[in-house]
Enzyme design. Sequence first.
Site, mmCIF file in Angstrom:
data_model
loop_
_atom_site.group_PDB
_atom_site.id
_atom_site.type_symbol
_atom_site.label_atom_id
_atom_site.label_comp_id
_atom_site.label_asym_id
_atom_site.label_seq_id
_atom_site.Cartn_x
_atom_site.Cartn_y
_atom_site.Cartn_z
ATOM 1 N N SER A 162 53.754 112.076 56.464
ATOM 2 C CA SER A 162 54.395 111.758 57.169
ATOM 3 C C SER A 162 53.256 110.966 58.429
ATOM 4 O O SER A 162 52.518 110.470 58.289
ATOM 5 C CB SER A 162 55.337 111.499 57.594
ATOM 6 N N ASP A 198 59.610 109.489 47.009
ATOM 7 C CA ASP A 198 59.802 109.232 48.087
ATOM 8 C C ASP A 198 60.127 107.549 48.171
ATOM 9 O O ASP A 198 58.860 106.841 47.881
ATOM 10 C CB ASP A 198 58.284 109.916 48.212
ATOM 11 N N HIS A 216 60.991 112.745 50.245
ATOM 12 C CA HIS A 216 60.193 113.252 51.742
ATOM 13 C C HIS A 216 59.748 114.110 52.069
ATOM 14 O O HIS A 216 58.887 114.810 52.551
ATOM 15 C CB HIS A 216 60.656 111.887 52.409
#
Length: 348
Positions: free
Chosen positions: A203, A290, A326
């Site tokens: 991320s 995600d 995620h």
Amino acid sequence: MEPDERDSVAAWWHMVVRNVRSFPYSCSTLGRKIATVCDSFTSKSLKEHICPPLMHMLIFVNFFKAPFLVDLKKPELKIPHTVNFYIKVEPGVILGIWHTLPSYRGEDAKGKGRSWYEAALCDGNPIIVYLHGSAQHRAASHRLELVKVLSNGGFHVLSVDYRGFGDSTGTPTEDGLTADAVCVYEWTKARSGTTPVCLWGHSLGTGVATNAAKVLEEKGFPADAIIMEAPFTNIWVASINYPLLKIYRNLPGFLRSIMDALRKDKLVFPNDENVKFLSSPLLIIHGEDDKTVPLEFGKKLYEIAYNAYRNKERVKMVIFPPGFRHNSLCKSSALLHTVRDFLSQQWA
């Protein structure tokens, strides 16, 4: 009155007179300082005062130091065969790091300290420098799950808390996080011998990873490999598509305010530009479901990297089926095989 007493009284009186005479000047100086502060504040709009700090807070979320009440100096309470240590990046910035060994070396590690772990970095097992996403710290449950999977797969893992995260000192900035990653990577390479070292970003950490990789490339020492888990193209695009902010996109002037705030705070994390300058083996992994960083960003980034790389075989993307969202690709039975297969081909 004795002479000494008269002298003391006279000295005291002169001091009083001197302070009284200087009082108007002191007031004037204080007034000028107050006026300067007021001018500085009123010269900016309320939006300019609020938006940059707000965006800084939303991007890093380093104030949220969950899980709480964890003693980061004692990683053995959370994960086996792991040691805690610190690296000084620059004055005022000391990073907290956990070094987790390949699990098969767990028995060897019993009773050993930092120096033994440090020496173990050149044992031939590949090393991953793990650069986490925003919020929390190196003891977050989903990060520990990934580290355990990688450890069981034969990897050393260095879990880094950037400046301002966990018990690391300093204040997070884009340049600062980049310097942290470069420092840890170079520290590791200096101790790994011929053992390869991979930068793994998740991320927000993908932006840190490519920033650091670009710096290393410019120094003439490309990273041995880069893995990007749930990457975005750049933080500007990611921010306006962030679920929490998406509902405000149609408000008049909202997007301009976001862009201005990010520009003011010098926050870009330009993965899409960085990959054009890299030569390191690059693996992009992304979950199909995600919602935090949609799959379309990972696909776009892969397309840019593939077109930019001279050696197309050095770029690969693997999309994981729904169910991992995620933070949970580590729960996929295919993750370890995907990573080991890619790295073994690149490092053969």
